[in-house]
Write an enzyme that holds these catalytic residues in place. Sequence first.
Site, PDB file in Angstrom:
ATOM      1  N   SER A 274      24.829  -9.137   1.472  1.00 27.06           N
ATOM      2  CA  SER A 274      23.600  -8.929   0.705  1.00 27.06           C
ATOM      3  C   SER A 274      23.189 -10.098  -0.193  1.00 27.06           C
ATOM      4  CB  SER A 274      23.676  -7.657  -0.158  1.00 27.06           C
ATOM      5  OG  SER A 274      24.061  -6.552   0.627  1.00 27.06           O
ATOM      6  N   SER A 312      23.490  -6.935   5.953  1.00 28.00           N
ATOM      7  CA  SER A 312      23.158  -7.549   4.674  1.00 28.00           C
ATOM      8  C   SER A 312      22.028  -6.787   3.990  1.00 28.00           C
ATOM      9  CB  SER A 312      22.730  -9.014   4.875  1.00 28.00           C
ATOM     10  OG  SER A 312      22.499  -9.651   3.641  1.00 28.00           O
ATOM     11  N   ASP A 314      19.182  -7.105   1.705  1.00 33.27           N
ATOM     12  CA  ASP A 314      18.365  -8.208   1.194  1.00 33.27           C
ATOM     13  C   ASP A 314      17.179  -7.616   0.444  1.00 33.27           C
ATOM     14  OD1 ASP A 314      20.203  -9.728   2.552  1.00 33.27           O
ATOM     15  OD2 ASP A 314      18.931 -10.022   4.300  1.00 33.27           O
TER      16      ASP A 314
END
Length: 401
Positions: A274, A312, A314
């Site tokens: 992240s 991830s 984001d």
Amino acid sequence: MRNAAPLLVLALVATQVSARARDLGIPFEGVPGRLNSITDVGGVEIGQRTLIEGEGALKVGVGPVRTGVTVIFPRGHADPRPVYGGFFDLNGNGEMTGRSYLEDFGIVQGPIGISDTNAIGQVYAGIQQWTSKHFGAATWPVVAETWSGYLNDIEGFHITGETAVAALDNAKTGPVEEGSVGGGTGMVCFGFKGGIGTASRVVSIEGKSYTVGVIVQCNTGDRKVLRIAGAPVGQALAKRWLPCFDPKVAASAGRLKPCTADGSRGETPPDQGSIIIVVGTDAPLMPEQLNRVARRAAMGLARLGSYSGNSSGDLMLSFSTAPGEVNHEDQDRPSPITPIANARIDPIFEAATQATEEAIVNALVAARTMNGANGARFFGIPHDELRAILKRYNRLESITK
């Protein structure tokens, strides 16, 4: 293990350098603010608390500890007024509180927290306790996270509400410490040691000057796609300085392979972990405009080659510190804010993109090699080799002091 902490902290601090990306001659577009930091936006204050303790084999609840908290006060620690905010979810494999209030009212209340995945609740509680004491009422804060599990005893829950309070108490304007500090202490960026980074841009719209600042907690990215100033840095460093672990410390460390001196036998983790990007500006903008600004921060991440991998989270947050009372849920008077016309907003979009790109590179440059749980080792991006790669592609500026 806890008795070893002071020596370890000294050893790790000694490896830190004060260099930023521009100090290495890395070129960037746009005009930075005086500090090239989110604190160039008037009123913004940053507070950080770093926890580094222990070394060796992982013992859940004991360590090694590589974590912390970073907080952002949009209007400073003495001003409780909310600000207009915006949000963009580029990939939702992560958590950010306060989103329902953002979506309905377009408002960020009080300080913003960034920390570890398993610390969301503790940081939220700490901010509520602090704001109740200092502002007279607990806010419903925005708190976001990234995962530190490669280097940190993440299941040990070492972040407490008191950790967040310490970060809030430390908040100040001026230069922001970058790299392996605060919430970024245990984080990884494009397969290198990552963490906190910041940058800013100054723009002019119809004769008025505005500042756009960004702070990131970078814990994302696939090494092979990393591009810095347009140069394929990740490909050039695809087989060296790879994450690994010291077999003298532990028999294994998750997916990592045993270390060699230059990390040539290591293995880059997938695009996971992240990134949190916070954009602040003093430009008068309404919530829908700030949603659009948050989306441009994602474009700054993309400039580095990121494709925002499946694992991830984001997440991008934006806010405006323009003077005036925002239209909160108890507002009984018209808001005096006159926003920038959409036909004139492009310089803000461009600044958010540029500052995000540089903030992430600043996080990479500032973060140095760190050892953590079970001897896991993540190398800091090598400055000399980075400069050599950029020079090869004609992307290195001369350094003037």
